[in-house]
Design a protein around this motif. Sequence first.
Motif, PDB file in Angstrom:
ATOM      1  N   VAL A  50       0.799  -1.222   0.000  1.00 42.49           N
ATOM      2  CA  VAL A  50       0.000   0.000   0.000  1.00 42.49           C
ATOM      3  C   VAL A  50       0.838   1.282   0.000  1.00 42.49           C
ATOM      4  N   GLY A  51       1.675   1.473   0.994  1.00 43.21           N
ATOM      5  CA  GLY A  51       2.361   2.756   1.137  1.00 43.21           C
ATOM      6  C   GLY A  51       3.868   2.652   1.102  1.00 43.21           C
ATOM      7  N   GLY A  79      -4.889  13.325   5.073  1.00 43.00           N
ATOM      8  CA  GLY A  79      -4.786  12.314   4.036  1.00 43.00           C
ATOM      9  C   GLY A  79      -4.162  12.917   2.783  1.00 43.00           C
ATOM     10  N   SER A  80      -3.990  12.090   1.786  1.00 44.09           N
ATOM     11  CA  SER A  80      -3.428  12.571   0.524  1.00 44.09           C
ATOM     12  C   SER A  80      -4.007  11.762  -0.614  1.00 44.09           C
ATOM     13  N   ASP A  81      -3.907  12.329  -1.824  1.00 48.00           N
ATOM     14  CA  ASP A  81      -4.466  11.593  -2.955  1.00 48.00           C
ATOM     15  C   ASP A  81      -3.471  10.553  -3.460  1.00 48.00           C
ATOM     16  N   ALA A  82      -3.952   9.648  -4.224  1.00 49.54           N
ATOM     17  CA  ALA A  82      -3.160   8.495  -4.650  1.00 49.54           C
ATOM     18  C   ALA A  82      -2.051   8.828  -5.633  1.00 49.54           C
ATOM     19  N   GLY A  86       1.350   6.231  -5.386  1.00 52.76           N
ATOM     20  CA  GLY A  86       0.830   5.049  -6.052  1.00 52.76           C
ATOM     21  C   GLY A  86      -0.664   5.137  -6.252  1.00 52.76           C
ATOM     22  N   GLN A  87      -1.324   4.009  -6.212  1.00 55.13           N
ATOM     23  CA  GLN A  87      -2.745   3.941  -6.520  1.00 55.13           C
ATOM     24  C   GLN A  87      -3.662   4.159  -5.320  1.00 55.13           C
ATOM     25  N   ALA A  88      -3.206   3.849  -4.116  1.00 59.29           N
ATOM     26  CA  ALA A  88      -4.069   3.943  -2.940  1.00 59.29           C
ATOM     27  C   ALA A  88      -3.867   5.279  -2.227  1.00 59.29           C
ATOM     28  N   PRO A  89      -4.945   6.012  -1.991  1.00 62.03           N
ATOM     29  CA  PRO A  89      -4.806   7.263  -1.236  1.00 62.03           C
ATOM     30  C   PRO A  89      -4.540   6.979   0.233  1.00 62.03           C
TER      31      PRO A  89
END
Length: 111
Positions: A50-51, A79-82, A86-89
Motif C-alpha cells: 500500500v504505502g 490524508g493525501s491523494d493516490a 501510487g494507486q491507494a490514497p
Amino acid sequence: MRTRTTALFVLAAGLALPAAAVSPPPAELAGVLKANNCTTCHLLSGRTVVGPAYSEIAARYADDKAAAVPVLAERVLKGSDAKIWGQAPMPPSAKINAAEAEAVVKWILGL
C-alpha cells in the motif's frame, strides 16, 4: 597484481555488508504510529503493498526537510491523494493531533 586483488577483495567485502539498519521510532512515537494504524501501510524500510516505507519518504524529501514538515504533517492529518506514491490514497488520521503529526514527520525525515 597483489594490490589489485586486495582492492577487489576489500570492495567485495564492503558490498557484502548489510545496509545500515533504520532505527525504530522512540516509544512515544511508536505508540502514535500504532494507535493510528500507520504501520498497516508503512514499514521502516522496504516497500509494502500500500504505502511507501518511512525510509523512502525520508529519501524523497532529504533535500528540503524544513519545507517538507508542514506539507507532510498536513497529509498525515488530512490524508493525501493516490497520485503521490501510487494507486491507494492515504486516509486522514482522525485520532492524531497536529503536534503528534509534526513529531512523526520530523522523526521520519530524520531517518
